[in-house]
Structure formats: structure tokens, C-alpha cells
Design a protein around this motif. Structure first.
Motif, PDB file in Angstrom:
ATOM      1  N   SER A  22       0.806  -1.219   0.000  1.00  0.00           N
ATOM      2  CA  SER A  22       0.000   0.000   0.000  1.00  0.00           C
ATOM      3  C   SER A  22       0.842   1.272   0.000  1.00  0.00           C
ATOM      4  O   SER A  22       0.371   2.308  -0.430  1.00  0.00           O
ATOM      5  CB  SER A  22      -0.951   0.001   1.189  1.00  0.00           C
ATOM      6  N   ILE A  23       2.085   1.209   0.452  1.00  0.00           N
ATOM      7  CA  ILE A  23       2.931   2.398   0.425  1.00  0.00           C
ATOM      8  C   ILE A  23       3.142   2.851  -1.018  1.00  0.00           C
ATOM      9  O   ILE A  23       3.155   4.028  -1.324  1.00  0.00           O
ATOM     10  CB  ILE A  23       4.290   2.124   1.126  1.00  0.00           C
ATOM     11  N   VAL A  24       3.279   1.916  -1.925  1.00  0.00           N
ATOM     12  CA  VAL A  24       3.435   2.213  -3.341  1.00  0.00           C
ATOM     13  C   VAL A  24       2.068   2.338  -4.012  1.00  0.00           C
ATOM     14  O   VAL A  24       1.891   3.135  -4.931  1.00  0.00           O
ATOM     15  CB  VAL A  24       4.273   1.106  -4.030  1.00  0.00           C
ATOM     16  N   LEU A  25       1.102   1.590  -3.538  1.00  0.00           N
ATOM     17  CA  LEU A  25      -0.201   1.507  -4.195  1.00  0.00           C
ATOM     18  C   LEU A  25      -0.935   2.834  -4.233  1.00  0.00           C
ATOM     19  O   LEU A  25      -1.424   3.240  -5.283  1.00  0.00           O
ATOM     20  CB  LEU A  25      -1.068   0.460  -3.499  1.00  0.00           C
ATOM     21  N   TYR A  26      -1.031   3.535  -3.122  1.00  0.00           N
ATOM     22  CA  TYR A  26      -1.836   4.757  -3.091  1.00  0.00           C
ATOM     23  C   TYR A  26      -1.314   5.864  -4.002  1.00  0.00           C
ATOM     24  O   TYR A  26      -2.094   6.438  -4.754  1.00  0.00           O
ATOM     25  CB  TYR A  26      -2.016   5.247  -1.657  1.00  0.00           C
ATOM     26  N   PRO A  27      -0.025   6.164  -3.995  1.00  0.00           N
ATOM     27  CA  PRO A  27       0.443   7.165  -4.968  1.00  0.00           C
ATOM     28  C   PRO A  27       0.242   6.730  -6.417  1.00  0.00           C
ATOM     29  O   PRO A  27      -0.090   7.543  -7.276  1.00  0.00           O
ATOM     30  CB  PRO A  27       1.935   7.320  -4.652  1.00  0.00           C
ATOM     31  N   LEU A  28       0.393   5.444  -6.676  1.00  0.00           N
ATOM     32  CA  LEU A  28       0.179   4.934  -8.030  1.00  0.00           C
ATOM     33  C   LEU A  28      -1.286   5.086  -8.439  1.00  0.00           C
ATOM     34  O   LEU A  28      -1.589   5.512  -9.560  1.00  0.00           O
ATOM     35  CB  LEU A  28       0.612   3.470  -8.121  1.00  0.00           C
ATOM     36  N   VAL A  54      -4.781  -1.409 -15.422  1.00  0.00           N
ATOM     37  CA  VAL A  54      -3.844  -1.080 -14.340  1.00  0.00           C
ATOM     38  C   VAL A  54      -4.220  -1.828 -13.067  1.00  0.00           C
ATOM     39  O   VAL A  54      -3.358  -2.394 -12.391  1.00  0.00           O
ATOM     40  CB  VAL A  54      -3.785   0.443 -14.094  1.00  0.00           C
ATOM     41  N   LEU A  55      -5.502  -1.840 -12.731  1.00  0.00           N
ATOM     42  CA  LEU A  55      -5.931  -2.544 -11.523  1.00  0.00           C
ATOM     43  C   LEU A  55      -5.672  -4.041 -11.619  1.00  0.00           C
ATOM     44  O   LEU A  55      -5.302  -4.682 -10.626  1.00  0.00           O
ATOM     45  CB  LEU A  55      -7.403  -2.268 -11.240  1.00  0.00           C
ATOM     46  N   THR A  56      -5.820  -4.622 -12.807  1.00  0.00           N
ATOM     47  CA  THR A  56      -5.515  -6.050 -12.949  1.00  0.00           C
ATOM     48  C   THR A  56      -4.011  -6.286 -12.870  1.00  0.00           C
ATOM     49  O   THR A  56      -3.579  -7.306 -12.348  1.00  0.00           O
ATOM     50  CB  THR A  56      -6.081  -6.650 -14.253  1.00  0.00           C
ATOM     51  N   MET A  57      -3.221  -5.348 -13.363  1.00  0.00           N
ATOM     52  CA  MET A  57      -1.774  -5.470 -13.234  1.00  0.00           C
ATOM     53  C   MET A  57      -1.356  -5.441 -11.764  1.00  0.00           C
ATOM     54  O   MET A  57      -0.349  -6.030 -11.393  1.00  0.00           O
ATOM     55  CB  MET A  57      -1.069  -4.341 -13.986  1.00  0.00           C
TER      56      MET A  57
END
Length: 133
Positions: A22-28, A54-57
Motif C-alpha cells: 500500500s505504500i506504493v499503491l496509493y500514490p500509483l 492497471v488494476l488487474t496489473m
């Protein structure tokens, strides 16, 4: 436009991987939402053409990625529609007809998507991406 064939291929051949940390997920996700909002408003493309791959990736199953993107697209569509309304760019008759038809058939489409195997959904979405080129 050259990105769409890659996304179509990835949807059909993607590995099953868990959502990234989630640290990477939210900015992405913020970046994807930002780019999708601009592309939707400028080009009139459905945000799902960008958000779903993108969400499936990121590891979401296709049906959850589709459902999740619909909420994001809803808010982006309302926001850009308000801007278009202020500029006098809306054709109200077309808006009402498209909205009414979409609202009436969306529940049936969600039911069909829930019943279909994910592989068939991925194939259908990939075909749609290739047609969008």
C-alpha cells in the motif's frame, strides 16, 4: 494508442500476483486517477480502458477491477460533465437517452459479468481494447 495492445495482451496472459504494498499503491492509484481524469475529459474515452488494465496489473481480479473502476469513472464523469455544462457543451437529449439506457442495462451486464469465467471476461475486454485502437 500503442499501449492498448500491451494492456490487451497482459489481460490475457497476466500472472496472478497480489496487490502491491500500500505504500506504493496509493500514490500509483492517485497517478492513474489523475491521468484517467485528463484522458477522459480531453479525449472522451472511458476511464475503464485505462483503470481496469492497471488494476488487474496490480493483482485485482478482473471483475473487481471493473467494479472498482466504475466508481472512479463515475466521479470523473460527474466532474467533467459539470465543466462541460458550464461551457454549454452538453446535448441534453443524447445525455438522457444514453443515461437511461445505460442505467437500465448496467444491472444485467453486472449479472452477466458475475456469471462469466474470468478468462472470458479478460478475452472480451482485451478484444475491446484492440478495437479501441
Amino acid at each position: 494508442m500503442r499501449f492498448f495492445p500491451f494492456m490487451a495482451f497482459f489481460l490475457l496472459c497476466r500472472p496472478h500476483m497480489p496487490m502491491i504494498d500500500s505504500i506504493v499503491l496509493y500514490p500509483l492509484l492517485l497517478l492513474v486517477g489523475f491521468l484517467t481524469g485528463i484522458a477522459s475529459a480531453v479525449l472522451g474515452i472511458g476511464g475503464g480502458l485505462i483503470m481496469v488494465p492497471v488494476l488487474t496489473m496490480l493483482g485485482l481480479p478482473l471483475i473487481k477491477a471493473t467494479a472498482t473502476s466504475l466508481v472512479g469513472v463515475l466521479f470523473a464523469a460527474v466532474s467533467s460533465s459539470v465543466s462541460n455544462l458550464r461551457q454549454g457543451q452538453l446535448n441534453w437529449r443524447a445525455c438522457l437517452l444514453l443515461s437511461l439506457c445505460g442505467m437500465l442495462t448496467a444491472q444485467f451486464g453486472a449479472y452477466l459479468a458475475d456469471m462469466a469465467p474470468e478468462r472470458q471476461l479478460a478475452f472480451g475486454f482485451a478484444a475491446l481494447l484492440l478495437l479501441a485502437i
